[in-house]
Design a protein around this motif. Structure first.
Motif, PDB file in Angstrom:
ATOM      1  N   ASP A 114       0.849  -1.202   0.000  1.00 48.94           N
ATOM      2  CA  ASP A 114       0.000   0.000   0.000  1.00 48.94           C
ATOM      3  C   ASP A 114       0.879   1.243   0.000  1.00 48.94           C
ATOM      4  O   ASP A 114       1.975   1.239   0.588  1.00 48.94           O
ATOM      5  CB  ASP A 114      -0.891   0.025   1.259  1.00 48.94           C
ATOM      6  N   VAL A 115       0.399   2.308  -0.650  1.00 49.77           N
ATOM      7  CA  VAL A 115       1.173   3.559  -0.665  1.00 49.77           C
ATOM      8  C   VAL A 115       0.372   4.750  -0.125  1.00 49.77           C
ATOM      9  O   VAL A 115       0.946   5.765   0.269  1.00 49.77           O
ATOM     10  CB  VAL A 115       1.701   3.902  -2.090  1.00 49.77           C
ATOM     11  N   ASP A 116      -0.952   4.610  -0.109  1.00 49.29           N
ATOM     12  CA  ASP A 116      -1.785   5.725   0.335  1.00 49.29           C
ATOM     13  C   ASP A 116      -2.516   5.329   1.619  1.00 49.29           C
ATOM     14  O   ASP A 116      -3.327   4.404   1.611  1.00 49.29           O
ATOM     15  CB  ASP A 116      -2.791   6.078  -0.770  1.00 49.29           C
ATOM     16  N   PHE A 117      -2.183   6.011   2.687  1.00 46.60           N
ATOM     17  CA  PHE A 117      -2.734   5.648   4.000  1.00 46.60           C
ATOM     18  C   PHE A 117      -3.656   6.747   4.547  1.00 46.60           C
ATOM     19  O   PHE A 117      -3.972   6.777   5.726  1.00 46.60           O
ATOM     20  CB  PHE A 117      -1.587   5.381   4.990  1.00 46.60           C
ATOM     21  N   LYS A 118      -4.053   7.676   3.647  1.00 51.95           N
ATOM     22  CA  LYS A 118      -4.802   8.854   4.110  1.00 51.95           C
ATOM     23  C   LYS A 118      -6.173   8.484   4.678  1.00 51.95           C
ATOM     24  O   LYS A 118      -6.622   9.118   5.630  1.00 51.95           O
ATOM     25  CB  LYS A 118      -4.931   9.860   2.974  1.00 51.95           C
ATOM     26  N   ALA A 119      -6.808   7.464   4.105  1.00 53.75           N
ATOM     27  CA  ALA A 119      -8.140   7.080   4.614  1.00 53.75           C
ATOM     28  C   ALA A 119      -8.038   6.651   6.082  1.00 53.75           C
ATOM     29  O   ALA A 119      -8.778   7.151   6.935  1.00 53.75           O
ATOM     30  CB  ALA A 119      -8.722   5.957   3.765  1.00 53.75           C
ATOM     31  N   GLN A 120      -7.069   5.754   6.359  1.00 52.41           N
ATOM     32  CA  GLN A 120      -6.909   5.270   7.737  1.00 52.41           C
ATOM     33  C   GLN A 120      -6.479   6.418   8.666  1.00 52.41           C
ATOM     34  O   GLN A 120      -6.971   6.543   9.791  1.00 52.41           O
ATOM     35  CB  GLN A 120      -5.829   4.176   7.816  1.00 52.41           C
TER      36      GLN A 120
ATOM     37  N   GLY B 207       5.762   1.881   6.780  1.00 57.40           N
ATOM     38  CA  GLY B 207       5.817   2.726   7.982  1.00 57.40           C
ATOM     39  C   GLY B 207       6.363   4.121   7.716  1.00 57.40           C
ATOM     40  O   GLY B 207       5.884   5.100   8.316  1.00 57.40           O
ATOM     41  N   ALA B 208       7.331   4.246   6.825  1.00 57.26           N
ATOM     42  CA  ALA B 208       7.904   5.574   6.540  1.00 57.26           C
ATOM     43  C   ALA B 208       6.880   6.476   5.855  1.00 57.26           C
ATOM     44  O   ALA B 208       6.629   7.592   6.333  1.00 57.26           O
ATOM     45  CB  ALA B 208       9.185   5.435   5.719  1.00 57.26           C
ATOM     46  N   PRO B 209       6.221   6.019   4.756  1.00 56.22           N
ATOM     47  CA  PRO B 209       5.177   6.879   4.179  1.00 56.22           C
ATOM     48  C   PRO B 209       4.017   7.143   5.138  1.00 56.22           C
ATOM     49  O   PRO B 209       3.401   8.215   5.067  1.00 56.22           O
ATOM     50  CB  PRO B 209       4.706   6.121   2.930  1.00 56.22           C
TER      51      PRO B 209
END
Ligand code: ILE
Length: 382
Positions: free
Chosen positions: A203-209, A230-232
């Motif tokens: 996964d690269v986009d974690f904005k929803a969570q 974890g870094a992104p």
């Protein structure tokens, strides 16, 4: 070897044409992730092994015999770890295997070593259950179960947090085990969880969570992740204005976080580990200086643990009579390992017996206590 060839080799050794040490090289397998996302850890691990083996050989080797490392890239993938273990154990005929890098791969590959009665020694595997595979499985990496309760209680004492949000990868043995141990520590320490969110490898986009987490207004985020995700996550959390402490497991414990989450995004990350670059014990200072001189960069916890692991095995080998009969030598090394104690870069070390699922004695874990530190402007501060 044909007996004619053996005789010829013996004659060449006797004549001083072939060095005797060559005939008794001790071959050790190194199976680590040297490419792909987990290479963030695997390259440091390999460096630690090389540094220690070079030092041991320069000081005369093991009772005069040289350590030779057979290094393979298991790419951080469990199928590759299985292939590489098979190659090292059955084709290269190594005495033992170090690795693999991830617990996810160890859970798949270590049973191969166990069945072949060959030591598998993990230096970075921290998930539950790895050493329950069997009595040939060893590790000197301190488990999430041993580290996370101390990490949580330290952050609670120092920041006064009242609740946390939890975010974890649910498709990896280590991130899932980290989650289980965080959950237990939070329950034991009576810290309420505002929400629990998950992600998957790649996964690269974690904005929803992260947006959902922000909506619950937590005092901190508990994060069980490998660096690749974890870094992104740290970068995107800070972009969303979530500047609360991030409490990480072993996957977040790497100086690489300062490059991968630049511009202060890596600040306020709390982790626990027995190793610190700030520890001024002579064994650690010697390790850090030698590492910097050889690799032109700073070591991390992963290099420190592999460096120490090579010395732990060297101590066992000094007490092992190498006969040249592989099954016998592999068993003798296994039997010599549990009682080794060693003071290295990570401090005083000894093994602790682990049990299998039925409660019977199995492999060996690290018996070491963690130190908790927090990141500040590109450094770990205790
Ligand atoms: N400790 C983790 C694991 O067991 C990672 C190892 C960070 C590199 O998979």
């Amino acid at each position: 070897m044909q007996s004619k060839t053996k005789k010829l080799l013996a004659a060449l050794i006797a004549a001083g044409i072939v060095p005797a040490a060559h005939a008794a090289d001790i071959k050790l397998g190194v199976a680590e992730a040297l490419s792909g996302g987990a290479a963030q850890y695997g390259v440091s691990i390999r460096n630690g092994f090389q540094l220690a083996a070079d030092e041991i050989n320069a000081a005369g080797g093991i009772n005069g015999n040289k350590l030779v490392l057979v290094v393979e890239d298991e790419q951080g993938k469990k199928e590759e770890a299985i292939n590489v273990f098979k190659k090292l154990i059955f084709k290269d005929n190594v005495l033992m295997v170090f690795g693999p890098t991830l617990s996810n791969s160890a859970q798949a590959a270590d049973p191969i070593a166990q069945a072949a009665k060959t030591v598998a020694f993990g230096t970075s595997n921290t998930a539950d259950g790895i050493t329950s595979i069997g009595n040939y499985v060893f590790r000197n990496s301190v488990t999430e179960a041993d580290v996370l309760p101390a990490t949580i209680s330290t952050v609670k004492a120092k920041t006064g947090l009242k609740n946390v949000a939890v975010l974890y990868g649910n498709d990896d043995v280590f991130t899932k085990s980290g989650y289980d141990n965080f959950k237990k520590a939070l329950e034991d320490q009576k810290i309420p969880v505002t929400t629990t969110e998950t992600f998957a490898k790649g996964d690269v986009d974690f904005k929803a969570q992260l947006t959902k987490i922000k909506g619950t207004n937590p005092d901190a985020i508990v994060l069980s992740a490998l660096l690749a995700e974890g870094a992104p996550i740290m970068v995107q959390a800070r972009q969303l204005g979530l500047n609360v402490p991030v409490i990480g497991g072993n996957g977040m414990n790497s100086v690489k976080i300062f490059d991968l989450a630049p511009g202060g995004a890596s600040n306020n990350l709390w982790i626990g580990s027995p190793w610190s670059i700030e520890n001024k014990a002579p064994e650690n200072v010697k390790f850090i200086d030698a590492y910097k001189a050889k690799f032109n960069g700073s070591p991390d916890q992963f290099a420190a643990q592999s460096y120490d692991a090579m010395y732990i095995v060297a101590q066992a080998l000094k007490n092992t009579k190498i006969t040249g009969e592989l099954p016998k030598d592999r068993a003798a090394l296994r039997d010599a390992l549990p009682s080794v104690t060693w003071t290295g870069a990570t401090g005083a070390f000894k093994f602790r017996q682990a049990n299998d699922r039925a409660g019977k004695p199995a492999g060996y874990d690290a018996d070491q206590a963690p130190i908790v530190s927090v990141t500040k402007d590109g450094k770990y501060v205790i």
